[in-house]
Design a protein around this motif. Structure first.
Motif, short mmCIF file in Angstrom:
data_model
loop_
_atom_site.label_atom_id
_atom_site.label_comp_id
_atom_site.label_asym_id
_atom_site.label_seq_id
_atom_site.Cartn_x
_atom_site.Cartn_y
_atom_site.Cartn_z
N GLU A 155 0.82 -1.22 0.00
CA GLU A 155 0.00 0.00 0.00
C GLU A 155 0.85 1.27 0.00
O GLU A 155 0.53 2.25 -0.66
CB GLU A 155 -0.92 0.02 1.23
N ALA A 159 0.66 4.37 -2.63
CA ALA A 159 0.33 5.75 -2.24
C ALA A 159 1.35 6.73 -2.82
O ALA A 159 0.99 7.81 -3.30
CB ALA A 159 0.28 5.86 -0.71
N TRP A 160 2.62 6.34 -2.83
CA TRP A 160 3.66 7.20 -3.43
C TRP A 160 3.42 7.35 -4.93
O TRP A 160 3.58 8.43 -5.50
CB TRP A 160 5.06 6.61 -3.20
N ASP A 163 0.40 9.64 -5.66
CA ASP A 163 0.72 11.04 -5.33
C ASP A 163 1.63 11.64 -6.41
O ASP A 163 1.41 12.78 -6.86
CB ASP A 163 1.42 11.10 -3.97
N ALA A 176 -6.70 9.01 -9.30
CA ALA A 176 -6.64 7.93 -8.30
C ALA A 176 -6.69 6.55 -8.96
O ALA A 176 -6.19 5.57 -8.41
CB ALA A 176 -7.79 8.06 -7.30
N LYS A 182 -4.11 0.69 -3.23
CA LYS A 182 -3.80 1.88 -2.42
C LYS A 182 -4.38 1.73 -1.02
O LYS A 182 -5.30 0.94 -0.80
CB LYS A 182 -4.40 3.13 -3.09
N THR A 185 -7.68 5.21 2.60
CA THR A 185 -7.79 6.68 2.67
C THR A 185 -7.40 7.36 1.37
O THR A 185 -7.75 8.50 1.13
CB THR A 185 -6.88 7.23 3.78
N GLN A 186 -6.65 6.65 0.53
CA GLN A 186 -6.20 7.24 -0.75
C GLN A 186 -7.00 6.68 -1.93
O GLN A 186 -6.52 6.66 -3.06
CB GLN A 186 -4.70 6.94 -0.97
N ASN A 371 -12.72 4.16 -8.17
CA ASN A 371 -12.01 5.41 -8.43
C ASN A 371 -12.64 6.20 -9.57
O ASN A 371 -12.71 7.42 -9.54
CB ASN A 371 -10.53 5.16 -8.74
#
Length: 473
Positions: A155, A159-160, A163, A176, A182, A185-186, A371
């Protein structure tokens, strides 16, 4: 390399493909197109280590097939990463998505590092730089190519990636969806973590519920009471063991790279996991016997064997000593083509990786849809369903004058949450895929094994897609 593995991973995938292609009616040209890897992106980029030295990284992203868009496949961080392996895994992704009816082409990525040798900050720099290299060449995006976690990533890395992608593509509303796996929360989806292990369980459970198959294997119907051995206690192995145990199977053996343990009375994967966390090893677990080599676990007496570690662990050398009646390939490519031939002679049913471990990509597909729709599963219908069920229940109680027990009441009234819907979508996917493969196998007795039947299924679907696209005038 031993004489048993004289060809590469990609060649062994092609060999399985060719074995199955004989049972299809497709034109040779279409088959060649399906086999070929469409694009291979091999990159080198520098990273400054924490001590100030500069290291050049070797990384890959392969897009095997664009018969459906986007491409889909994990990114692994491993010393073993090479172009051949990434190509093979990308090809397997194409076939895997086709079998479970997920509308993606196959892709795969990898960075040739051992993540244990790098600090978190260094791993972040490597991941973000890799992402920006993919963006530069248009090798990532919600409609182009959607990576996911694989061996050595999770995960945090996803997330990186999301972003970095979003910062390079300002204003892209579906950013997303450029990667799955992910954190929730992301934009991640609940139920992703256990998805592959749960999919393995659903697939094997469906096979165990088929009377003709069980009769052939000399086993009673159902999962309950069956002895299971799991090799690998990572995410997939852990959850496979958990779901089998919770459904009444007896997990008699567990293996990790330091060795293996055996207890005919059954093992609890969580207790073993905690023991390993505390002592650094699964060995010397209270009440269990130790096995010297982790590969010894593969040869234990059991009904179901689940190799959930790395590729090529069952080969021409040790396959004759496998005692399980059913082998469920939770890892990618754990059995070599020679092992398949030996299993066919011995009457062992090998349930193939390319569909059995598709739980991850199936739930990734649900995450990608989430997403793109910008709404979480269950948000629209949960309360409506609960209110409706409550009303139906009270009407039934009123009409019959009887009360439903508290446990039942809770179950009936419960409206679906995201995880419930994801699990039920996965269950539907695995049951349908298992039945489709078994139908193909039954309809053509010349097909030697379930893997070949799965490939035939995949080839038919991808070839149909290509021919309907009119790519081949």
């Amino acid at each position: 390399m031993s004489e048993h593995q004289a060809y590469s991973f990609f060649e062994s995938v092609e060999r399985s493909f060719d074995k199955a292609a004989k049972f299809t009616q497709w034109d040779l040209g279409i088959l060649e197109q399906i086999k070929a890897c469409n694009s291979v992106y091999r990159m080198r980029f520098p990273i400054k280590r924490d001590d100030g030295t500069i290291e050049v990284m070797e990384a890959y992203r392969v897009q095997h097939s664009q018969h459906k868009s986007p491409c889909k496949g994990g990114i692994r961080f491993s010393d073993e990463v090479n172009q051949d392996e990434v190509m093979a895994l990308a090809a397997l992704m194409t076939y895997k998505c086709a079998i479970v009816n997920v509308p993606f082409g196959g892709g795969k990525g990898g960075i040739k590092i051992n993540p244990r040798n790098y600090s978190v900050y260094e791993l972040e720099k490597i991941t973000r730089r890799y992402t920006s290299e993919l963006v530069k060449k248009n090798f990532i995006g919600p409609g182009i190519d959607v990576p996911a976690p694989d061996y050595g990533t999770g995960e945090r890395e996803m997330a990186w990636i999301v972003d970095t992608y979003a910062s390079l593509k300002p204003g892209e509303i579906d950013a997303a969806g450029c990667v799955t796996g992910k954190p929730v929360t992301q934009g991640g989806v609940r139920g992703r973590k256990e998805a592959t292990g749960l999919g393995v369980f659903f697939g094997i459970r469906e096979v165990c519920n088929m009377p003709d198959v069980m009769e052939k294997q000399g086993l009673p119907l159902g999962i309950a009471g069956k002895r299971v051995v799991v090799q690998g206690l990572g995410n997939v192995g852990y959850h496979s063991a958990k779901f089998f145990r919770e459904s009444g199977a007896i997990v008699v053996g567990l293996a990790e790279f330091e060795g293996a343990i055996y207890n005919p009375e059954g093992l609890n994967e969580e207790e073993v996991f905690q023991h390993r966390k505390k002592t650094g090893s699964i060995l010397n677990f209270p009440g269990a016997g130790n096995l010297a080599k982790n590969t010894d676990a593969l040869e234990l007496e059991c009904d179901i064997l689940i190799p959930a570690a790395l590729e090529n662990v069952i080969n021409g050398e040790n396959a004759p000593r496998i005692k399980a009646k059913i082998v469920g390939e939770a890892a990618n490519g754990p059995c070599t083509p020679e092992a398949d031939d030996i299993f066919a002679q011995k009457g062992i049913l090998c349930v193939p990786d390319m569909y059995l471990n598709a739980g991850g990509v199936t739930v990734s597909y649900f995450e990608w849809l989430k997403n793109l729709s910008h709404v979480r599963y269950g948000r629209m219908e949960k309360r409506f369903t609960e209110n409706l069920n409550t009303h139906i229940l009270s009407q039934i109680e009123e009409l019959t004058g009887k009360q439903v027990s508290d446990g039942e009441r809770k179950f009936i009234m419960h409206g679906p949450e995201e995880q419930d819907l994801v699990h039920s979508g996965l269950e539907e996917t695995m049951i349908t895929a298992t039945r489709e493969i078994m139908e193909i196998w039954k309809s053509n007795p010349a097909i030697p094994d379930m893997r070949t039947a799965a490939y035939v299924n995949a080839i038919n679907k991808v070839a149909t897609s290509y021919s309907e696209l009119g790519i081949f005038p």
